[in-house]
Design a protein around this motif. Structure first.
Motif, PDB file in Angstrom:
ATOM      1  N   VAL A  80       0.834  -1.209   0.000  1.00  0.00           N
ATOM      2  CA  VAL A  80       0.000   0.000   0.000  1.00  0.00           C
ATOM      3  C   VAL A  80       0.867   1.256   0.000  1.00  0.00           C
ATOM      4  CG1 VAL A  80      -1.697   1.312   1.327  1.00  0.00           C
ATOM      5  CG2 VAL A  80      -1.927  -1.165   1.121  1.00  0.00           C
ATOM      6  N   LYS A 126       2.822   1.454  -3.565  1.00  0.00           N
ATOM      7  CA  LYS A 126       1.986   1.528  -4.767  1.00  0.00           C
ATOM      8  C   LYS A 126       1.013   2.700  -4.731  1.00  0.00           C
ATOM      9  CE  LYS A 126      -0.940  -1.318  -7.767  1.00  0.00           C
ATOM     10  NZ  LYS A 126      -1.515  -2.661  -8.003  1.00  0.00           N
ATOM     11  N   TYR A 127       0.537   3.077  -3.541  1.00  0.00           N
ATOM     12  CA  TYR A 127      -0.510   4.089  -3.463  1.00  0.00           C
ATOM     13  C   TYR A 127      -0.103   5.355  -2.693  1.00  0.00           C
ATOM     14  CZ  TYR A 127      -3.363   0.210  -5.088  1.00  0.00           C
ATOM     15  OH  TYR A 127      -3.869  -0.832  -5.820  1.00  0.00           O
ATOM     16  N   LEU A 152       1.152   9.308  -4.131  1.00  0.00           N
ATOM     17  CA  LEU A 152       0.163  10.315  -3.756  1.00  0.00           C
ATOM     18  C   LEU A 152       0.816  11.552  -3.160  1.00  0.00           C
ATOM     19  CD1 LEU A 152      -2.792  11.255  -3.028  1.00  0.00           C
ATOM     20  CD2 LEU A 152      -2.473   9.998  -0.891  1.00  0.00           C
ATOM     21  N   LEU A 199      -7.595   6.704   1.635  1.00  0.00           N
ATOM     22  CA  LEU A 199      -6.616   6.527   0.575  1.00  0.00           C
ATOM     23  C   LEU A 199      -7.273   6.021  -0.704  1.00  0.00           C
ATOM     24  CD1 LEU A 199      -3.564   4.961   2.479  1.00  0.00           C
ATOM     25  CD2 LEU A 199      -3.861   7.319   1.711  1.00  0.00           C
ATOM     26  N   ARG A 200      -8.244   5.134  -0.535  1.00  0.00           N
ATOM     27  CA  ARG A 200      -8.970   4.630  -1.706  1.00  0.00           C
ATOM     28  C   ARG A 200      -9.746   5.759  -2.388  1.00  0.00           C
ATOM     29  NH1 ARG A 200      -9.532   2.198  -6.287  1.00  0.00           N
ATOM     30  NH2 ARG A 200     -11.572   1.277  -6.689  1.00  0.00           N
ATOM     31  N   GLU A 209      -7.317   7.854  -4.236  1.00  0.00           N
ATOM     32  CA  GLU A 209      -6.846   7.144  -5.425  1.00  0.00           C
ATOM     33  C   GLU A 209      -7.860   7.254  -6.550  1.00  0.00           C
ATOM     34  OE1 GLU A 209      -6.263   3.934  -8.242  1.00  0.00           O
ATOM     35  OE2 GLU A 209      -7.917   4.023  -6.815  1.00  0.00           O
ATOM     36  N   ASN A 230      -7.433  10.214  -8.708  1.00  0.00           N
ATOM     37  CA  ASN A 230      -6.216  10.250  -9.525  1.00  0.00           C
ATOM     38  C   ASN A 230      -5.287  11.398  -9.139  1.00  0.00           C
ATOM     39  OD1 ASN A 230      -6.801   7.989 -11.209  1.00  0.00           O
ATOM     40  ND2 ASN A 230      -8.278   9.254 -12.327  1.00  0.00           N
TER      41      ASN A 230
END
Length: 297
Positions: A106, A109-110, A114, A165-166, A169, A172
């Motif tokens: 997490v 990748k995210y 960010l 976080l989702r 995401e 974008n």
């Protein structure tokens, strides 16, 4: 209101260093100057407006908030807030350090894309009339859990942080290119603000401030106007006045001692500027804090 350190990063306090997340509620009137001072921090920030209207400036862009809106402010972005009409507003704010996310997948990748300097600086989640957004509901739940701290609240909060976080995401944010030229200007501004913070007790000239940012006087003047909407010297005075408020609140130093500690040329000049900015004398301000300790900013 949290104090700023000499790096002009906000000194955020956590109940536990192992769980670097915090939430608080406040009002603009908690700040004697009527403005949240310019600052930055490593934490991701979500500010939720509960009443009134606000302008939040992040780097060089203004975001206008009304009750029910949530603004995400990315890590290490210069930001401050004020009322567009000179009134008051109430807000809740959530901060958490990137270190809160320990899962390697997490994080890499995210989260790291960010919060990278090349990602966008902020994102406004504006509510439609009579409605709320998913971000609003999630932030409200996190703030409520933090303030009440029922058994197992950390697990529930981690679940909601992953949900945030989702939601980010899905916007974008990591893929929205930042203004690289603007980032260079902001980095120069941050360097100059650090210099002022570190030397505000001394005599500071515009030439010295400009030199700290590796630019000429005229470019320095333009940059302060563009980013902070005030001159460099006005900002120096605001830093000195803010430090005087802290000393009035936390010490019994005399007006002469406070004036000297904050870089003012004398006590009478300090008192004059303080009254001009806040509408009361320093002595009256100190007395008001002691009469109503719960309102100390």
């Amino acid at each position: 209101m949290q104090p700023l350190n000499q790096e002009l990063a906000e000194n955020l306090r956590y109940d536990s260093p192992e769980f670097p997340l915090r939430a608080m509620q406040g009002q603009l009137r908690d700040y004697p100057s009527g403005m949240m001072p310019p600052h930055w921090h490593n934490e991701l920030e979500f500010i939720l407006l509960r009443s009134g209207s606000a302008v939040y400036r992040v780097n060089e862009r203004d975001y206008r908030l009304v009750a029910g809106d949530v603004l995400f402010v990315n890590s290490n972005r210069l930001h401050f807030g004020y009322s567009p009409k000179g009134g008051d507003f109430s807000y809740s704010v959530l901060h958490f350090l990137p270190d809160l996310i320990s899962d390697r997948l997490v994080k890499h990748k995210y989260l790291l894309p960010l919060i990278s300097p090349s990602a966008c600086d902020a994102c406004l989640f504006a509510a439609a009339p009579g409605q709320t957004t998913a971000v609003y509901g999630t932030v409200c739940s996190l703030i409520s859990l933090f303030l009440q701290q029922p058994p197992g609240y950390e697990l529930h909060m981690l679940e909601l942080v992953y949900r945030l976080l989702r939601l980010l995401e899905q916007e974008n944010i990591a893929c929205r290119p930042a203004d690289e030229t603007g980032n260079l200007r902001i980095r120069s501004m941050q360097t100059m603000l650090k210099y002022i913070q570190q030397h505000c007790a001394e005599k500071i000239t515009l030439d010295e401030i400009a030199a700290a940012g590796a630019m000429c006087r005229s470019k320095c003047t333009v940059l302060f106007r563009q980013v902070l909407q005030q001159t460099a010297i006005e900002y120096v005075q605001s830093v000195r006045l803010q430090k005087s408020c802290e000393l009035l609140s936390e010490t019994d130093l005399s007006m002469t001692e406070i004036a000297g500690s904050c870089g003012f040329s004398g006590a009478s000049y300090f008192v004059e500027l303080f009254h001009q900015q806040f509408g009361m004398t320093p002595r009256r301000y100190r007395a008001s804090l002691r009469e109503s300790p719960a309102k100390v900013p």
